[in-house]
Design an enzyme around this catalytic site. Structure first.
Site, PDB file in Angstrom:
ATOM      1  N   CYS A  30       1.129  -1.306   0.068  1.00  0.00           N
ATOM      2  CA  CYS A  30       0.017  -0.032   0.148  1.00  0.00           C
ATOM      3  C   CYS A  30       0.920   1.293   0.049  1.00  0.00           C
ATOM      4  O   CYS A  30       1.620   1.437   0.943  1.00  0.00           O
ATOM      5  CB  CYS A  30      -0.742  -0.096   1.250  1.00  0.00           C
ATOM      6  SG  CYS A  30      -0.998   1.364   2.117  1.00  0.00           S
ATOM      7  N   CYS A  84       0.802   3.455   3.012  1.00  0.00           N
ATOM      8  CA  CYS A  84       1.592   2.862   3.988  1.00  0.00           C
ATOM      9  C   CYS A  84       3.084   3.003   4.230  1.00  0.00           C
ATOM     10  O   CYS A  84       3.773   3.457   4.971  1.00  0.00           O
ATOM     11  CB  CYS A  84       1.186   1.421   4.370  1.00  0.00           C
ATOM     12  SG  CYS A  84      -0.500   1.044   4.326  1.00  0.00           S
ATOM     13  N   CYS A 137     -18.545   3.180 -11.442  1.00  0.00           N
ATOM     14  CA  CYS A 137     -19.299   2.376 -10.643  1.00  0.00           C
ATOM     15  C   CYS A 137     -19.706   1.115 -11.264  1.00  0.00           C
ATOM     16  O   CYS A 137     -20.682   1.322 -12.081  1.00  0.00           O
ATOM     17  CB  CYS A 137     -20.066   3.060  -9.828  1.00  0.00           C
ATOM     18  SG  CYS A 137     -21.632   2.076  -9.035  1.00  0.00           S
ATOM     19  N   CYS A 142     -23.463   0.319 -11.057  1.00  0.00           N
ATOM     20  CA  CYS A 142     -24.455   1.175 -11.705  1.00  0.00           C
ATOM     21  C   CYS A 142     -24.241   0.828 -13.072  1.00  0.00           C
ATOM     22  O   CYS A 142     -25.540   0.938 -13.818  1.00  0.00           O
ATOM     23  CB  CYS A 142     -23.674   2.714 -11.587  1.00  0.00           C
ATOM     24  SG  CYS A 142     -23.395   3.437 -10.105  1.00  0.00           S
TER      25      CYS A 142
END
Ligand SMILES: *[C@@H]1O[C@H](CO)[C@@H](O)[C@H](O)[C@H]1NC(C)=O
Ligand SMILES: *[C@@H]1O[C@H](CO)[C@@H](O)[C@H](O)[C@H]1NC(C)=O
Ligand SMILES: *[C@@H]1O[C@H](CO)[C@@H](O)[C@H](O)[C@H]1NC(C)=O
Ligand SMILES: *[C@@H]1O[C@H](CO)[C@@H](O)[C@H](O)[C@H]1NC(C)=O
Ligand SMILES: *[C@@H]1O[C@H](CO)[C@@H](O)[C@H](O)[C@H]1NC(C)=O
Length: 523
Positions: free
Chosen positions: A61, A64, A407, A410
């Site tokens: 990440c 991170c 999305c 969607c």
């Protein structure tokens, strides 16, 4: 809650992105003060350490990795205060991370009082300095007792949060402790029982500040019985008249529930040139508008969140409850390129905008796609500038799908929603009573709307005082038809409409086939 949480979190994330340090490994080096925990060591560690901070992370990440050097630095500083900083690698300790319902990486949680359950999320800036001061604060009692004026001054000067002092107000003590227990992460509470008569009398309950202390000037007897009133007073008064905003204080401004006026400055000299002016405005509009300075060299991108171009200095207001944004006019791009070194903003223009805003007379800058000239399908395309007018149509039940282009849910819903619109459009009477609409919520500002996820679907029933109803059932054609019949004011029976619609559609398809057959015959 009315404000758009997603937007606010993106502000917070932007504002807390303090340092542009070189990324390194997300896991702290073995020779650092950061302690690596696993599921086998976790429970014992909680029992042995009354206070620590835990970072739940993943090695891949990016955030991170950026946090790592700051986290290591903070751990080193906190080591001799016996406040450990630990790391849990969620790719190795999935069980542990699931137990704590880790929503994303990194997640920082404060563990206190050897209690594995009652954790608190650390939401401050991801810098060593903020982490250290936050954890030191957590290690202190909710109310600090001080005995001398110099002791008090010492705390006030070091404080990174607002300080509130109770100088032994009669009867207030219990309420003060009560509020401190709730808000000790946001404020520093001090009990200063003093024999200094001036302090005890004139500064009974107050917020120390660089110039004149802010003294509670209401009825202290009432306040002593009313924790809510004390909290509300704090929320309004504890913020400076003209403060500096970054990730560490952003949340406090949001929680004040008061609109926020930003001055994006380009240099420290520029900021000090305007400080007196904004401080006066801050005093004048106390309780209705907070004023902050923001360093455009670090956080200039925040301008976009306020619907402003990155032309600095700039002045803008954000009414977070309504998600409305206001600002002084800006230049066209080409003009800006010519003039950028000479831009300044006039205090009289700022004053005028502020005055209009407070009177409710300012015009918000609405982010909007252009209004479509023609509607391309039966799903009516709304944009920022048309949304409010269309959903408040008194004759129609208006169903709106708030979506984001990226999305997946969607996209899956799109054909169903399209057909839903076709059903009502197939009947003249029904189409005058129901409107199926959609808006790209990432490209258009919608005020007074809290979108928690995409798609969000809301029905605005016809009639004068009908409350909007959020659609939460199964996203099937049948689900929508039933929902509109039951929750729409016009009670249009979509199910029987659908039967007619389906029959007509079938007939049309058969006709088409017949025609094709005919074509064949002719060939
Ligand atoms: C305030 O800061 C100074 C210098 O960093 C430090 O020596 C002192 O202990 C601090 N005082 C308190 C009350 O934290
Ligand atoms: C105020 O209340 C706290 C917590 O109940 C108590 O420990 C403290 O002694 C009280 N202080 C005074 C001055 O009454
Ligand atoms: C009492 O407090 C006031 C305000 O902080 C201060 O100016 C004054 O010197 C103090 N008096 C004594 C006797 O300490
Ligand atoms: C306490 O203060 C709040 C806010 O000022 C007020 O709304 C509430 O009515 C007060 N409660 C009592 C019991 O006086
Ligand atoms: C009508 O709205 C209410 C409130 O959201 C919901 O509980 C109910 O299921 C809806 N009716 C239908 C048929 O979807």
């Amino acid at each position: 809650m009315l404000f758009n949480k997603k937007t606010l979190f993106s502000f917070a994330a932007l504002l807390s992105n303090l340092t542009n340090i070189q990324a390194q490994e997300a896991a702290a080096p073995a020779d650092s003060a950061v302690i690596k925990l696993t599921k086998d060591t976790f429970a014992d560690f909680i029992q042995e350490n009354p206070l620590f901070l835990a970072e739940f992370f993943a090695p891949w990440c990016g955030h991170c990795k950026h946090l790592a050097p700051e986290y290591v630095k903070a751990a080193a500083e906190l080591e001799d205060k016996n406040i450990p900083l630990v790391q849990i690698d969620c790719t190795e300790e999935q069980e542990l991370c699931m137990e704590y319902e880790i929503p994303g990486y990194p997640s920082l949680k404060v563990f206190k009082n050897n209690d594995p359950k009652n954790t608190k999320d650390y939401q401050g800036a991801r810098s060593a300095e903020s982490i250290v001061s936050y954890m030191i604060k957590e290690s202190l009692p909710a109310v600090q007792q001080v005995g001398t004026d110099s002791e008090l001054q010492d705390i006030v000067q070091n404080a990174t949060q607002p300080v509130i002092v109770d100088s032994g107000v009669k009867g207030l003590n219990a309420t003060f402790y009560d509020v401190a227990a709730k808000l000790s992460s946001d404020y520093t509470f001090i009990s200063y029982v003093t024999s200094n008569k001036t302090v005890a009398k004139d500064l009974s309950l107050y917020l120390p500040s660089e110039d004149t202390p802010i003294v509670f000037n209401g009825d202290l007897n009432k306040l002593a019985k009313n924790a809510t009133q004390l909290q509300e007073w704090l929320k309004v008064e504890a913020l400076p008249y003209f403060g500096e905003i970054d990730g560490s204080v952003f949340q406090t401004y949001v929680e004040s529930d008061i609109p926020l006026a930003y001055f994006f400055y380009t240099s420290d000299e520029e900021k000090s040139k305007y400080t007196e002016f904004f401080t006066e405005l801050g005093k004048k509009y106390r309780g209705s508008l907070n004023f902050v300075g923001l360093d455009s060299r670090k956080y200039g991108r925040h301008a976009e969140n306020l619907n402003m171009k990155e032309q600095f200095p700039l002045f803008a207001i954000h009414d977070m409850k309504k998600n409305l944004k206001y600002g002084l006019p800006q230049l066209a791009e080409e003009k800006f390129d010519q003039l950028k070194d000479t831009i300044s903003i006039e205090t009289k223009d700022i004053s005028r905008l502020v005055e209009n805003f407070v009177k409710g007379k300012a015009n918000a800058i609405v982010k909007s796609e252009p209004e479509p000239e023609v509607q391309e399908s039966n799903v009516f395309k709304l944009v920022g500038t048309t949304h409010d007018k269309i959903v408040s149509d008194k004759k129609k039940d208006v169903l709106v799908k708030y979506y984001a282009p990226w999305c997946g849910h969607c996209k899956r819903l799109a054909p169903i929603y399209e057909e839903l619109a076709d059903v009502y459009a197939s009947d003249k009477k029904a189409s005058s009573k129901v409107l199926i609409a959609e808006v790209d919520a990432t490209a258009n500002d919608i005020s007074d709307l809290n979108i928690e996820g995409y798609p969000t679907i809301i029905l605005y029933p016809a009639g004068k005082n009908a409350e909007p109803v959020t659609f939460t059932s199964q996203r099937t054609l049948d689900g929508f038809l039933k929902f509109l019949k039951e929750n729409g004011s016009n009670r249009v029976d979509g199910e029987s409409l659908y039967e007619k619609y389906a029959a007509a559609k079938k007939e049309a398809e058969e006709d088409e086939e017949d025609e094709e057959d005919l074509d064949h015959d002719e060939l």
